[in-house]
Design a protein around this motif. Structure first.
Motif: not given
Length: 590
Positions: A355-361, A390-399
């Motif tokens: 039930g947690r909303q997704i937050v992208v960092l 909330a549930r935090v998802i971290l995005t980024g490149t492979a580097a």
């Protein structure tokens, strides 16, 4: 708040000739910026710059007279119908810069109908042009001033793969190395200029320089013999252009924060207005009058929004990556039936299985100077997980994966963040971001991508100006709102900017080395002692010591949390549905 340049002669170690506002902030500048400012005021530097500009003016002769020929060339091209015009738009910037240019591309297409529009972009930014429905063709050029693989290190001080390594040389030898480095870079830039001009020659009627200070690009289109050349009036560019708009000078330092600024999107739209007016003249002697070009200020906001349209392949890639993450984390994705106000294309954010909303960092920007402390991001994540559903998802490149994994390891909350680093390309990230309730991070291409996809954003600004590179509201000029205050972009999507309070911010300098590569000096150590003594150090263990520039270091976790809370409440379903026009006006900048 001070809105005029302070009357300050500056410290004794400041070079003469700097503007008053820059002198007032001199002691706050970090060592690399001070070194750049000192070098810029040296007689040798000014002489080299003048000589280089004079050489280009002499060696590059546009067709006809530069001043008289401009009117005839515009008239000749204007006599062509808009359907037959061949337009080249030069966009040398990176992904975020090109997303900011998407309203201009849409407006160009709206005014010129079936004209052939070609974008010349850097390979680092072409993805956005490839995804634009308003562009017919995309070509690439490794623009010298924008190529991060060549601007960060001397060609004489690099190892395999272009990686820099430290060199300690006697002063005379170092001086010779610097002279040789400049000569090599100038030769490379001049060679690329002529090769690219040969490639463009005879293919276009109009060229638009979509960067506010890019003399190299203006010289390029003049050398290519393109009749109509449109850009901003800068000392390096004006001699090569036939149509110009005034240069919007953005001063340095805290004293400028009360002044209205022009968003980059508005400046690019002005370039399009100048171009389309020249290409669609009204002839009083003609029986059939050519319709006049519209002005962007009279257009509805729906025609001026940021835009990025992921392909079906992008969506499939995002779904595949999401499924891979779901194998270890119960995060099912079910498309919502509702929509965010002002963004009809974006479904409501989906909660995870708990039930947690997704937050992208997106914590890692393209320029090292924009980084916020990784340990502060870890503290932010812990507080979000402890306070919000909330549930935090971290995005980024492979580097970026190493830094992102370090942030995750530093988190202590039982609710664990999830890494999405390196799992999708930029287009698939655009398909993924609308699944989040909001996206946060420093000023970067991914933050602009979230805005283009209609996702609420929380943005951190240090060396860059929030009014110039922040949310595109459609208000021009924009009185910059106080840091942390809620505003709404042109799609009525809520946005919060958190800007540095340091006296030297914004300095508008991005090509600076990571802070942990500075030579150790007393000022750096003193700042860290003061920060520790003031209680601003994060409670999490420091991950990358001295990795954050001072302007970003002044942004506290408490300030970002206040901004997060304001944005969370603004995106609450009940609050959004109950919002009234008066509340929206109150949230808008004054």
């Amino acid at each position: 708040m001070t809105t005029v340049p302070p009357n300050n002669s500056g410290p004794d170690n400041a070079p003469p000739g700097l503007p008053p506002g820059t002198l007032a902030a001199w002691e706050s500048f970090c060592p690399p910026v001070r070194a750049e400012l000192v070098a810029s005021q040296e007689p040798g530097t000014r002489a080299r710059s003048s000589a280089r500009a004079l050489f280009r003016r002499i060696s590059i002769r546009p067709p006809g007279n530069a001043s008289e020929g401009s009117k005839s060339s515009v008239a000749a091209t204007g006599s062509r119908t808009s359907a037959s015009s061949r337009v080249l738009v030069i966009l040398p910037g990176h992904l975020g810069d090109l997303i900011v240019a998407t309203p201009a591309l849409a407006w160009l297409r709206a005014n010129l109908g079936d004209a052939t529009i070609t974008v010349l972009a850097g390979p680092w930014g072409r993805d956005v042009a490839d995804h634009s429905p308003h562009v017919d063709a995309v070509e690439t050029c490794r623009f010298p001033a924008f190529d991060r693989t060549t601007t960060s290190a001397s060609p004489l001080a690099t190892g395999p793969g272009g990686r820099a390594f430290p060199m300690s040389l006697p002063a005379p030898v170092a001086r010779l190395r610097d002279i040789a480095t400049r000569a090599i870079r100038m030769w490379r830039a001049d060679r690329l200029l002529r090769l690219t001009a040969d490639r463009l020659r005879g293919r276009f009627d109009v060229a638009i320089i979509g960067s506010t200070d890019f003399g190299w690009g203006a010289a390029l289109v003049a050398l290519a013999g393109i009749p109509v050349r449109v850009g901003t009036a800068t000392p390096d560019a004006t001699a090569f252009l036939t149509l110009t708009i005034p240069m919007d000078h953005v001063p340095i330092g805290a004293w400028t924060r009360g002044l209205p600024r022009r968003n980059t999107a508005a400046v690019l739209l002005d370039l399009i207005d100048v171009t389309t007016t020249a290409l669609r003249p009204v002839s009083s002697s003609s029986a059939i009058r050519t319709p006049t070009a519209r002005k962007w200020r009279d257009a509805p906001s729906s025609e001026l929004r940021l835009r990025y349209d992921p392909s079906d392949a992008d969506t499939t890639e995002a779904d595949r990556a999401w499924s891979a993450v779901s194998e270890t984390h119960p995060l099912p994705w079910t498309p919502g039936s509702g929509h965010v106000a002002g963004s009809p294309e974006r479904p409501l954010a989906s909660p995870d299985a708990s039930g947690r909303q997704i937050v992208v960092l997106h914590p890692v920007p393209g320029a090292a100077v924009k980084r916020w402390s990784p340990d502060r991001w870890a503290t932010m994540i812990d507080r979000i997980h402890e306070t919000y559903p909330a549930r935090v998802i971290l995005t980024g490149t492979a580097a970026d994966r190493t830094e992102i994994e370090a942030i995750i390891r530093a988190c202590t909350s039982p609710v664990r963040p999830i890494s999405f680093a390196g799992m999708v390309r930029f287009g698939a990230l655009g398909a993924f971001l609308p699944r989040a309730r909001l996206v946060m991070g420093p000023d970067s291409g991914s933050i602009h991508l979230a805005a283009a996809r209609g996702v609420p954003t929380l943005r951190l600004f240090g060396p860059t100006d929030a009014a110039v590179w922040g949310a595109w509201t459609g208000i021009d000029p924009l009185p910059i709102p106080p840091t942390g205050r809620l505003l709404r972009d042109i799609q009525d999507v809520p946005v919060v900017h958190i800007s540095s309070a340091r006296a030297c911010a914004p300095c508008h300098r991005l090509s600076l080395p990571p802070r942990d590569q500075w030579p150790s000096d007393g000022s750096t150590n003193r700042e860290r002692r003061e920060r520790a003594g003031s209680g601003e150090m994060s409670t999490a263990t420091s991950i990358v010591p001295s990795s954050t520039y001072p302007c970003m270091d002044t942004i506290s976790v408490e300030a970002v949390m206040r901004g997060f809370d304001a944005l969370w409440r603004a995106t609450d379903d009940t609050a959004r549905n109950d919002a009234t026009a008066s509340q929206r006006d109150e949230a808008s900048p004054e």
